[in-house]
Design a protein around this motif. Structure first.
Motif, PDB file in Angstrom:
ATOM      1  N   SER A   1      61.140   2.020  41.785  1.00 45.64           N
ATOM      2  CA  SER A   1      62.565   1.898  41.444  1.00 45.64           C
ATOM      3  C   SER A   1      62.894   2.980  40.426  1.00 45.64           C
ATOM      4  CB  SER A   1      62.904   0.502  40.933  1.00 45.64           C
ATOM      5  OG  SER A   1      62.080   0.181  39.867  1.00 45.64           O
ATOM      6  N   GLY A   2      64.201   3.242  40.278  1.00 48.45           N
ATOM      7  CA  GLY A   2      64.634   4.409  39.508  1.00 48.45           C
ATOM      8  C   GLY A   2      64.548   4.215  38.000  1.00 48.45           C
ATOM      9  N   ILE A   3      65.213   5.130  37.317  1.00 54.63           N
ATOM     10  CA  ILE A   3      65.076   5.226  35.858  1.00 54.63           C
ATOM     11  C   ILE A   3      65.833   4.132  35.112  1.00 54.63           C
ATOM     12  CG2 ILE A   3      65.865   6.675  33.921  1.00 54.63           C
ATOM     13  CD1 ILE A   3      64.712   9.019  35.376  1.00 54.63           C
ATOM     14  N   LYS A   4      65.173   3.605  34.087  1.00 51.31           N
ATOM     15  CA  LYS A   4      65.795   2.592  33.241  1.00 51.31           C
ATOM     16  C   LYS A   4      65.879   3.172  31.836  1.00 51.31           C
ATOM     17  CE  LYS A   4      64.853  -2.167  31.764  1.00 51.31           C
ATOM     18  NZ  LYS A   4      66.234  -2.648  31.839  1.00 51.31           N
ATOM     19  N   HIS A   5      67.119   3.156  31.270  1.00 55.14           N
ATOM     20  CA  HIS A   5      67.239   3.694  29.910  1.00 55.14           C
ATOM     21  C   HIS A   5      68.069   2.778  28.999  1.00 55.14           C
ATOM     22  CE1 HIS A   5      71.171   4.784  31.246  1.00 55.14           C
ATOM     23  NE2 HIS A   5      70.702   5.615  32.158  1.00 55.14           N
ATOM     24  N   ASP A   6      68.843   1.862  29.601  1.00 50.39           N
ATOM     25  CA  ASP A   6      69.611   0.866  28.831  1.00 50.39           C
ATOM     26  C   ASP A   6      70.580   1.429  27.803  1.00 50.39           C
ATOM     27  OD1 ASP A   6      68.821  -1.777  29.806  1.00 50.39           O
ATOM     28  OD2 ASP A   6      66.817  -1.166  29.205  1.00 50.39           O
ATOM     29  N   CYS A   7      71.070   2.631  28.021  1.00 47.20           N
ATOM     30  CA  CYS A   7      72.063   3.168  27.088  1.00 47.20           C
ATOM     31  C   CYS A   7      72.884   4.242  27.801  1.00 47.20           C
ATOM     32  CB  CYS A   7      71.350   3.746  25.861  1.00 47.20           C
ATOM     33  SG  CYS A   7      72.496   4.011  24.502  1.00 47.20           S
ATOM     34  N   SER A   8      73.683   3.806  28.780  1.00 50.34           N
ATOM     35  CA  SER A   8      74.374   4.779  29.618  1.00 50.34           C
ATOM     36  C   SER A   8      75.362   5.639  28.822  1.00 50.34           C
ATOM     37  CB  SER A   8      75.074   4.093  30.791  1.00 50.34           C
ATOM     38  OG  SER A   8      75.885   3.077  30.304  1.00 50.34           O
ATOM     39  N   LYS A   9      75.931   5.065  27.763  1.00 47.62           N
ATOM     40  CA  LYS A   9      76.918   5.815  26.972  1.00 47.62           C
ATOM     41  C   LYS A   9      76.334   7.117  26.441  1.00 47.62           C
ATOM     42  CE  LYS A   9      79.132   2.034  24.671  1.00 47.62           C
ATOM     43  NZ  LYS A   9      79.131   1.440  23.360  1.00 47.62           N
ATOM     44  N   VAL A  10      75.049   7.079  26.096  1.00 47.04           N
ATOM     45  CA  VAL A  10      74.390   8.249  25.521  1.00 47.04           C
ATOM     46  C   VAL A  10      73.636   9.045  26.592  1.00 47.04           C
ATOM     47  CG1 VAL A  10      72.644   9.010  23.851  1.00 47.04           C
ATOM     48  CG2 VAL A  10      74.130   7.071  23.312  1.00 47.04           C
ATOM     49  N   MET A  11      72.944   8.325  27.473  1.00 43.70           N
ATOM     50  CA  MET A  11      71.989   8.983  28.369  1.00 43.70           C
ATOM     51  C   MET A  11      72.631   9.563  29.635  1.00 43.70           C
ATOM     52  SD  MET A  11      69.225   8.718  26.702  1.00 43.70           S
ATOM     53  CE  MET A  11      67.675   8.711  27.564  1.00 43.70           C
ATOM     54  N   GLU A  12      73.856   9.134  29.952  1.00 43.14           N
ATOM     55  CA  GLU A  12      74.501   9.654  31.159  1.00 43.14           C
ATOM     56  C   GLU A  12      75.696  10.515  30.759  1.00 43.14           C
ATOM     57  OE1 GLU A  12      75.269   6.376  33.817  1.00 43.14           O
ATOM     58  OE2 GLU A  12      73.195   5.699  33.667  1.00 43.14           O
ATOM     59  N   LEU A  13      75.753  11.705  31.328  1.00 42.63           N
ATOM     60  CA  LEU A  13      76.802  12.658  30.919  1.00 42.63           C
ATOM     61  C   LEU A  13      77.432  13.317  32.147  1.00 42.63           C
ATOM     62  CD1 LEU A  13      74.021  13.379  28.820  1.00 42.63           C
ATOM     63  CD2 LEU A  13      76.057  13.961  27.539  1.00 42.63           C
ATOM     64  N   GLU A  14      78.679  13.723  31.958  1.00 45.47           N
ATOM     65  CA  GLU A  14      79.353  14.495  33.018  1.00 45.47           C
ATOM     66  C   GLU A  14      79.374  15.945  32.595  1.00 45.47           C
ATOM     67  OE1 GLU A  14      83.381  13.227  34.128  1.00 45.47           O
ATOM     68  OE2 GLU A  14      82.630  11.206  33.664  1.00 45.47           O
TER      69      GLU A  14
END
Ligand SMILES: C[S@@+](CC[C@H](N)C(=O)[O-])C[C@H]1O[C@@H](n2cnc3c(N)ncnc32)[C@H](O)[C@@H]1O
Length: 498
Positions: free
Chosen positions: A278-291
């Motif tokens: 299964s894919g990546i788990k980071h539990d902090c999308s606000k910081v870890m995901e960017l456009e």
């Protein structure tokens, strides 16, 4: 308390008259049940009491409910029946009632009928409600977790298990409306504890039409007049029931469709070459995901813009992208701070100073991640990452979607695409291999085999546990493609040893 909250904490969905009638009639006509005593443990306004008076003219009927108001309403609605003298209704709390004392002197055939509350223990804890089994008459919440295998359980599941206890040494039938998933859990528990004492039947019902609820629900019948088999027959509805499939346990697995499974079970086996992840788990999308705003400039989930190096940023696809086959472009990138779980993250400081600075600035948010998996791990750790994550070609399927929609994921901008932790995938070095394996997985044989084990009403129906039961080698053999499969294996071996 607001009316709707009260309704929620007591799982209060009163059964429409028509549904109670159909269900009760089915018990008499199809299941040939003629009870001496009918118990409706949570009778509400009494739909099942009235239906029972009509269908079972000579049975003794007792109804209980926690709500005095409902008990009064039910009582007065029964008076117009000629046999109403057979029925009594009392206000009682299911969880504090002494059921052993109530049933002690009774030796006849029992029918437990009705529609227990539609509420889970976690709903109740949100509501701060006490409508739960108490510590005194149930070992404790822990005990319930041990039985149901989960901290969150349906109140109806607990009630159903109690009803089954009543019938361990008595003859009878339990026939209740409940969630389809609850019925399956109860079957599993009952089989484990009591073997094949009960035969089981599930009649699916349209909960949207009857209760306005978007949940897979059923009329669940567990009976001691059994055929002594572990099978559970599933029917499409109550009116003109047509058998859809048979749920059963085979080879230690709970199967949705035994006939389909038997047809394809030669495809089962562990595939050592291909491992589902299964894919990546980071539990902090606000910081870890960017456009990406423009080249080198990125926008995070809090609307902040940063110039970041590209080293640690990878295109990200989520369940909604995979479920809808949107795989050629991405909306967000994800910061992949490690090559494998537990890697030292401090090297980012030298390799990508802007990225390190960005992480430092959001240290507080990242530290606040609740899951215990981040404890005592390098700062900014992620999970679900390994060599496999960086392979350029993948076959992915969303665990959340109600469809076996396998997609090829190709590299974007020459970067491996990352997937989130709700997506299951296989990864490959070469496009050709990915395409070949996709052709095996999407063959009719594979899809039918997988479907025979998937319960589509689950929150996460497609699990790695199910996917890994399919041997791709066996599928290749089935399709006459074993040579090609082995050829690819040879190529891989040659590459990895070279
Ligand atoms: C889903 S409704 C169904 C009512 C009725 N069985 C029917 O079929 O219409 C659930 C009922 O359970 C009752 N209830 C909830 N918690 C209860 C408890 N601890 N003991 C007894 N009844 C309870 C509610 O008052 C409500 O009437």
């Amino acid at each position: 308390m607001a009316k709707s909250l009260e309704k929620w904490q007591f799982g209060d969905f009163q059964t429409p008259e028509e549904l109670a009638k159909r269900a009760t009639k089915l018990l008499r006509e199809k299941h040939k049940i003629f009870p001496d005593l009918i118990i409706e443990p949570t009778c509400g306004k009494g739909a099942f009491l009235r239906a029972s008076l009509s269908e079972f003219k000579y049975s003794k009927i007792v109804g209980f409910d926690i709500s005095e108001k409902y008990v009064e309403e039910a009582k007065s609605s029964l008076s117009k029946y000629l046999n109403s003298g057979n029925a009594t209704v009392c206000a009682e709390d299911f969880f504090s009632m002494d059921w052993n004392a109530f049933l002690a002197d009774f030796s006849g055939y029992i029918l437990v009928i009705g529609n227990p509350p539609w509420v889970t223990s976690s709903d109740l804890s949100i509501l701060n409600s006490n409508n739960l089994p108490s510590k005194s008459n149930f070992q404790s919440r822990r005990g319930m977790e041990a039985i149901t295998g989960s901290g969150n359980f349906d109140i109806s599941e607990w009630m159903l298990l109690q009803h089954a206890q009543w019938l361990t040494k008595r003859e009878g039938t339990i026939a209740l409306l409940c969630k389809y998933s609850v019925a399956r859990k109860v079957i599993k528990q009952v089989r484990k504890k009591l073997g094949n004492r009960f035969s089981a039947f599930i009649y699916l019902i349209d909960a949207k039409a009857f209760f306005g609820a978007s949940v897979a629900a059923c009329f669940f019948v567990l009976s001691t007049n059994g055929d002594d088999s572990s099978d559970c027959k599933v029917y499409n509805d109550l009116k003109s029931p047509h058998m859809l499939h048979v749920i059963s346990e085979r080879d230690g697995l709970i199967l949705k469709d035994t006939a389909k499974y038997e047809k394809w079970k030669h495809l089962s086996g562990q595939d050592l070459r291909y491992t589902w992840r299964s894919g990546i788990k980071h539990d902090c999308s606000k910081v870890m995901e960017l456009e990406q705003v423009e080249n080198g400039l990125f926008l995070n989930g809090m609307g902040q813009k940063y110039f970041l190096e590209k080293e640690y940023l990878y295109p990200l696809l989520k369940s909604s992208d995979i479920g809808n086959s949107r795989t050629n472009s991405y909306r967000k990138l994800v910061l992949v701070t490690q090559k494998s779980v537990g890697d030292d993250t401090s090297i980012i400081k030298n390799l990508a100073p802007n990225t390190w600075q960005y992480l430092l600035e959001h240290d507080e948010l990242l530290k606040r991640r609740k899951s215990s998996i981040y404890k005592n791990k390098p700062r900014y750790s992620i999970f679900g990452v390994g060599e496999y994550s960086f392979k350029k070609w993948k076959i992915a399927v969303s665990g959340l979607y109600k469809k076996l929609n396998f997609c090829i994921i190709k590299p974007i901008d020459n970067r491996a695409v990352m997937l989130d932790d709700t997506v299951n995938f296989l990864s490959f070095e070469a496009e050709e291999e990915a395409n070949f394996i996709l052709s095996l997985i999407t063959s009719k044989a594979s899809l039918e085999f997988l479907d025979s084990m998937i319960f589509w009403d689950e929150k996460r129906p497609i699990t790695i546990d199910i996917l890994k039961r399919l041997s791709l080698k066996a599928v290749a053999k089935e399709l006459g493609l074993l040579e090609r499969y082995l050829q690819l294996a040879e190529v891989l071996r040659a590459n990895s040893s070279g």
